[in-house]
Scaffold this active site. Structure first.
Site, PDB file in Angstrom:
ATOM      1  N   GLU A   1      -3.294   2.558  -7.147  1.00  0.00           N
ATOM      2  CA  GLU A   1      -3.482   3.748  -6.319  1.00  0.00           C
ATOM      3  C   GLU A   1      -2.861   4.960  -7.021  1.00  0.00           C
ATOM      4  O   GLU A   1      -1.629   5.053  -7.087  1.00  0.00           O
ATOM      5  CB  GLU A   1      -2.778   3.593  -4.979  1.00  0.00           C
ATOM      6  CG  GLU A   1      -3.316   2.568  -4.035  1.00  0.00           C
ATOM      7  CD  GLU A   1      -2.542   2.649  -2.728  1.00  0.00           C
ATOM      8  OE1 GLU A   1      -3.005   3.340  -1.815  1.00  0.00           O
ATOM      9  OE2 GLU A   1      -1.450   2.053  -2.646  1.00  0.00           O
TER      10      GLU A   1
ATOM     11  N   HIS B   1       0.845  -1.200   0.000  1.00  0.00           N
ATOM     12  CA  HIS B   1       0.000   0.000   0.000  1.00  0.00           C
ATOM     13  C   HIS B   1       0.877   1.245   0.000  1.00  0.00           C
ATOM     14  O   HIS B   1       1.967   1.257   0.582  1.00  0.00           O
ATOM     15  CB  HIS B   1      -0.920   0.000   1.222  1.00  0.00           C
ATOM     16  CG  HIS B   1      -1.990   1.041   1.173  1.00  0.00           C
ATOM     17  ND1 HIS B   1      -1.763   2.355   1.521  1.00  0.00           N
ATOM     18  CD2 HIS B   1      -3.295   0.972   0.792  1.00  0.00           C
ATOM     19  CE1 HIS B   1      -2.886   3.039   1.378  1.00  0.00           C
ATOM     20  NE2 HIS B   1      -3.828   2.229   0.930  1.00  0.00           N
TER      21      HIS B   1
END
EC number: 5.3.1.1
Length: 249
Positions: free
Chosen positions: A163, A91
């Site tokens: 992302e 992430h």
């Protein structure tokens, strides 16, 4: 056709009450899409016992090590035993705040895969990288690091989440068309390096602030197969609205 996935990343948020409320709303999630919830470690047991059948449990991170003197780490086998199916690796917040480089992310991906978890590999570029027109270079390197570590059939049974770090908290937004362009690049890169049939079946989620009011437009793009949902996953009604957009799409 790829089955859409809506996964909620609670980050360092939530409590027992939120677990209960999400579990209650998730009971209404019958549809063709898959719903997953990734709460913090201390809430995994509560979520595992309360989430209705068919709603998957996931974790937000995993150690690259199987066991040993690694204080504070949680292994993939522990997550599997706790009832997890998914685990997020790489992430942007882990990469930025904790210095996780491509090599370490690849190690976590391998550990998750070897234990029988489904890794959700996060990739994406910063604002500076976007402005320097390095999107494909950066995202390609992130993908290549994992494919180099695993070898053939890297993404068989795995998930990727894009992302757009450049559009998170910067005042800039990614259009559905901009998101689609990167998703298409990701699929092409996997097709070139991994295998065509794996790339065709690979779910690629969008992790750039998908909300109830923009979910349908994003999910209509041909290479956007769901969402990795942050803030909106903390509101059970909003979270289920996004799920319904995926299930109806």
């Amino acid at each position: 056709m790829r089955r859409k996935i809506i996964a909620g990343n609670w980050k360092m948020n939530g409590d027992q009450d939120l677990v209960r409320r999400v579990a209650e709303r998730a009971a209404d999630s019958a549809g063709d899409a898959e719903l997953a919830v990734c709460p913090p470690y201390p809430l995994l047991a509560a979520a595992a016992s309360q989430l209705p059948f068919g709603v998957a449990l996931g974790a937000q991170d995993v150690s690259e090590y199987d066991s040993g003197a690694y204080t504070g780490e949680v292994s993939a086998s522990m997550l599997l035993e706790a009832g997890c199916r998914y685990v997020i690796v790489g992430h942007s917040e882990r990469r930025t705040l904790y210095g996780e480089d491509n090599g370490r992310v690849a190690g976590k991906f391998v550990a998750a895969r070897n234990a029988g978890l489904t890794p959700i590999l996060c990739v994406g570029e910063t604002l500076a990288e976007r402005d320097a027109e390095r999107t494909e270079s950066v995202v390609g390197e992130q993908l290549d690091a994992v494919m180099d570590a695993v070898g053939g059939a890297t993404f068989q049974g795995a998930v990727i989440a894009y992302e757009p770090v450049w559009a998170i908290g910067t005042g800039r937004t990614a259009t559905p068309e901009q998101a689609q362009a990167v998703h298409a690049f990701i699929r092409q890169r996997v097709q070139e390096r991994d295998a065509g049939e794996i790339a065709d079946q690979l779910p690629i989620l969008y992790g750039g602030s998908m909300k109830a009011d923009n979910a349908a437009e994003l999910l209509a793009q041909p290479d956007i197969d769901g969402g990795l949902i942050g803030g909106a996953s903390l509101d059970p009604d909003s979270f289920l609205s996004i799920y319904n957009a995926a299930a109806e799409g």
